[in-house]
Design an enzyme around this catalytic site. Structure first.
Site, PDB file in Angstrom:
ATOM      1  N   HIS A 179     -87.712  31.160  18.262  1.00  0.00           N
ATOM      2  CA  HIS A 179     -87.103  30.030  17.404  1.00  0.00           C
ATOM      3  C   HIS A 179     -88.446  29.441  16.533  1.00  0.00           C
ATOM      4  O   HIS A 179     -89.430  29.703  16.972  1.00  0.00           O
ATOM      5  CB  HIS A 179     -86.616  28.954  18.188  1.00  0.00           C
ATOM      6  N   HIS A 188     -81.358  26.941  24.078  1.00  0.00           N
ATOM      7  CA  HIS A 188     -82.125  26.430  25.345  1.00  0.00           C
ATOM      8  C   HIS A 188     -82.580  25.047  25.177  1.00  0.00           C
ATOM      9  O   HIS A 188     -82.293  24.435  26.303  1.00  0.00           O
ATOM     10  CB  HIS A 188     -83.295  27.464  25.343  1.00  0.00           C
TER      11      HIS A 188
END
Length: 407
Positions: free
Chosen positions: A198, A147
Site C-alpha cells: 500500500h 488491514h
C-alpha cells in the site's frame, strides 16, 4: 412488531434496494470512480519515493515481522480465531466481531472496487508476499488498506468490550491499553507500506474509514444484537439482506477477488446469525461458562477445540458438495442463466440458459427475468452456502456436540 419486520430492518432493506436500483439506473459507480480515481492514482504515484525510502531499511527480520503482523489481522486469521472465541464462552464478543468483520469487509472492498485505484507500482517498489493470502490481496485494488481498516475496528471493539465488561481499571491501565492499540495500528500501517502492498494514502484512508465505521458500529451494535437474539423473522431478514448486498456490490474496473471475500464473510455472518437466533438460550446467553472459570478449565477448552475444528471443516466440505449439486439444479429449474468460474467444471465457459431451450413459464421464472439477463456465476452461491454452513456449525452443531460430550 409481532409477526412482521420492524421498522429499522425494513428501512435498511429498502435503502439498500433503492441504492442498488439508483446505482444501476444512473451509473453511480462509474461517476464516483471518474471523480476519485484520477486523484487517488496521482497520490499513489506521488507516494512512491516515500515508499522507497521506507524500503531502504530492508532486512529479513523486518520482512518476517511485518508479514506475520499482516497475517495476524487478515480475514483467514479471524476466520480461525472467531470459532475459538465462541467456544471460550465469549459469545457476545465473538458474534459482534463476526458481524463487524463482515461489515468492514463489505465496506472496505466496496470502496476499493468503486475507486479502482492501483497499488504501488512493482517495480520500482519491492512487494513482499509471503503467503498465498497476500498474493491474492495483491490482486485487489489499493485504497483503502483493508488491514488497517479491520485493525482499527476489531481492536477498537475488543478494547471497548474489555472496558465495558471489566470497568474496575484505573486510568493508567486504560492509557496503556489505548497506547498498545495505537501502537499496533501504526505497526500495521507502516508494515503495509514497508511490504510494498500500500501507499501512504491507502493507509490513511484505511485508518480514517475504520474510525468512521467503528464509531457507527458503537452506535448500532446494541440494537443489532438485541434484534439477533430476540427479533422476529431474523433469518428471513438476513437472507434478504445478504441477497441485496450481493446485488448492490459495485462492479470494479477490472475483475478482482474482493467480491469473493465479501461473499465468504457474508455467508459467515448469515450462518452465525441463523445459529445464534436458534440456540441463544441454550449455548450463547450471558451466563455460559467462560474459559479459566471452574466450569470451563483450560483442559476442557482444549477438548472443545480438538472436537470443534475437525467438525466445522467436515461441515464446510459437505456444505460445498451439497451446494455444487443443488444450486445448478435450482437455477436451471428457474431459468436463471449460470456459469461457473471454478467449482462446476461442466459449467465453465457455458451458459445454462441454452439448456432451458428458451422456456420461460411460471411465476418464479417470470420473476427472475426482472433481473439483468446475464449469466450469473454460480460459484458465488456455492461459496456463500459453504461458509454459511461452516459458521452455523460453529454456533449450533458444535455446541450441541459439546453438550453431549460434557465439554
Amino acid at each position: 412488531m409481532e409477526g412482521g419486520v420492524s421498522f429499522w430492518p425494513a428501512l435498511m432493506l429498502s435503502s439498500i434496494l433503492g441504492w442498488a436500483v439508483a446505482s444501476s439506473l444512473f451509473d453511480l459507480t462509474r461517476r464516483v470512480r471518474a471523480l476519485t480515481q484520477p486523484w487517488v492514482t496521482r497520490r499513489v504515484l506521488a507516494d512512491t519515493p516515500s515508499i522507497l525510502r521506507v524500503q531502504r531499511f530492508h532486512h529479513g527480520f523486518l520482512d518476517n515481522m511485518f508479514s506475520v503482523l499482516s497475517c495476524g489481522v487478515s480475514v483467514p486469521f479471524y476466520t480461525g480465531f472467531l470459532p475459538i472465541l465462541f467456544w471460550s464462552g465469549h459469545s457476545k464478543l465473538a458474534r459482534q466481531m463476526t458481524l463487524l468483520m463482515a461489515f468492514c469487509d463489505y465496506m472496505g472492498n466496496s470502496i476499493k472496487d468503486v475507486v479502482s485505484a492501483p497499488r504501488p507500482s512493482c517495480p520500482p517498489v519491492r512487494r513482499v508476499t509471503a503467503t498465498e493470502d497476500e498474493k491474492e490481496n495483491a490482486m485487489e485494488y489499493g485504497l483503502p488498506s483493508s488491514h488497517c481498516l479491520n485493525t482499527v475496528c476489531l481492536l477498537g471493539y475488543m478494547l471497548h468490550y474489555v472496558l465495558a465488561h471489566y470497568p474496575q481499571r484505573d486510568g493508567i491501565d486504560i492509557a496503556i491499553w489505548f497506547g498498545l492499540v495505537f501502537l499496533f495500528v501504526m505497526l500495521i500501517g507502516v508494515g503495509r507500506v514497508y511490504l510494498g502492498m500500500h501507499s501512504l494514502i491507502d493507509v490513511v484512508a484505511g485508518i480514517s474509514f475504520g474510525l468512521v465505521i467503528f464509531a457507527f458500529w458503537l452506535m448500532v451494535h446494541g440494537y443489532v444484537d438485541e434484534f439477533i437474539i430476540s427479533g422476529q423473522n431474523v433469518t428471513y431478514f438476513w437472507a434478504s439482506l445478504s441477497l441485496l448486498l450481493s446485488f448492490a456490490y459495485p462492479n470494479p474496473e477490472l475483475p478482482t477477488p474482493s467480491f469473493e471475500y465479501h461473499t465468504a464473510f457474508n455467508g459467515v455472518a448469515f450462518g452465525i446469525v441463523t445459529g445464534i437466533q436458534q440456540t441463544y438460550l441454550h449455548y450463547h446467553h450471558d451466563n455460559v461458562p467462560r474459559i479459566f472459570s471452574p466450569q470451563l478449565p483450560v483442559a476442557v477448552f482444549l477438548g472443545r477445540v480438538l472436537v470443534g475444528i475437525p467438525t466445522i471443516l467436515i461441515v464446510k466440505f459437505c456444505s460445498k458438495a451439497i451446494a455444487k449439486w443443488l444450486l445448478p439444479i435450482v437455477c436451471n429449474t428457474l431459468g436463471i442463466p449460470i456459469v461457473s468460474s471454478c467449482y462446476v467444471p461442466t459449467l465453465k465457459g457455458s451458459d445454462s440458459k441454452d439448456k432451458s431451450d428458451g422456456k420461460q413459464s411460471g411465476y418464479l421464472q417470470k420473476l427472475v427475468t426482472l433481473f439483468p439477463q446475464k449469466a450469473y456465476d454460480v460459484d458465488t452461491g456455492i461459496r456463500f452456502l459453504q461458509y454459511a454452513g461452516l459458521a452455523w456449525s460453529v454456533v449450533d452443531l458444535v455446541p450441541s456436540l459439546f453438550s453431549h460430550l460434557n465439554l
